[in-house]
Enzyme design. Structure first.
Site, PDB file in Angstrom:
ATOM      1  CG  HIS A 135     -29.965  -4.365 -32.088  1.00  0.00           C
ATOM      2  ND1 HIS A 135     -30.153  -3.403 -33.058  1.00  0.00           N
ATOM      3  CD2 HIS A 135     -28.800  -4.996 -32.400  1.00  0.00           C
ATOM      4  CE1 HIS A 135     -29.143  -3.451 -33.912  1.00  0.00           C
ATOM      5  NE2 HIS A 135     -28.305  -4.400 -33.536  1.00  0.00           N
ATOM      6  CE  LYS A 139     -27.234  -1.581 -30.537  1.00  0.00           C
ATOM      7  NZ  LYS A 139     -25.841  -1.530 -30.007  1.00  0.00           N
TER       8      LYS A 139
END
Length: 251
Positions: A135, A139
């Site tokens: 990600h 995040k």
């Protein structure tokens, strides 16, 4: 429909764009610097609030929305330890929350494929599962909520797999390793490998942008309006599949 946005970063802006394209009204945009807007008449008038924030703020956001009678659709992950208390509030009629680890319709298809493959693999003990999720650098939680949902699907479908771990030293008999990477602006990639001494079987879902997540969140808000309690993606998918409403989602 009137939609309030809780969290106005890149995801919030993508949701706003799609909500407006689908002819909804955005009543307010609540972020870290204007928390007082939870008390505004605009927020109270909202049919649904869509929440994408951080693990440390999500639960407080749900509670504030519940107090004002506003249902919430949320994709924030990393707050699982408090999930039983929020679910209890919803079950007791004190709030409405539609929560999923991933709003992408493609990911939810991937969930089904993952379970099916895991059920097949129970009969082939020479294969060992592992997972990698990638990600963007913003995040904060890991592994991702989607990775945890995928792991839970494997655990439910293959009795040899008892749990998951992020510690390679602890992986082994019954414990599936989940590795995470945070790179650039990657919206989300999940890779599941079943490895044997002679070959490897891999399935992968790779998001190309945030648009798929944003569309799924707005569709969930549309579905949530008028419903009550603890709501899930499985319930929504089952109610929409093979119905005329499905055509509106993909168009």
């Amino acid at each position: 429909m009137k939609i309030a946005l809780i969290g106005y970063g890149k995801m919030g802006r993508a949701i706003e764009r799609i909500a407006l394209e689908r002819r909804h009204e955005v009543t307010c945009r609540i972020d870290a610097d204007n928390q007082e807007d939870f008390d505004s008449p605009e927020f109270a008038s909202s049919d649904v609030a869509i929440e994408f924030t951080t693990p440390s703020t999500a639960v407080a956001n749900y509670r504030r929305a519940f107090e004002r009678g506003v249902p919430v659709v949320s994709g924030t992950t990393g707050w699982g330890a408090q999930m039983p208390e929020i679910k209890a509030l919803c079950d007791n009629g004190e709030g409405t929350l539609f929560w999923t680890s991933n709003f992408s319709l493609g990911v939810n298809i991937f969930f089904a494929v993952n379970k099916y493959l895991a059920a097949i693999m129970e009969g082939f003990p020479q294969y060992t599962p592992s997972m990698e999720e990638i990600h963007h650098i913003y995040k904060l939680d890991h592994p991702s909520g989607t990775a945890i949902t995928l792991a839970e699907g494997i655990i439910a479908s293959d009795s040899r797999v008892k749990g998951w771990t992020e510690d390679a030293a602890m992986s082994g008999e019954g414990e599936m390793l989940i590795e995470h990477r945070r790179e650039g602006e990657v919206p989300g990639t999940h890779i599941i490998r079943w490895d044997s001494p002679v070959d490897t079987i891999t399935i992968e879902h790779r998001a190309k942008s945030r648009e798929g997540f944003a569309l799924g969140a707005v569709v969930a808000a549309e579905w949530t309006k008028g419903r009550h309690g603890w709501l899930t993606m499985d319930e929504m998918m089952h109610s929409l599949i093979a119905s005329p409403a499905l055509l509106d989602i993909v168009n």
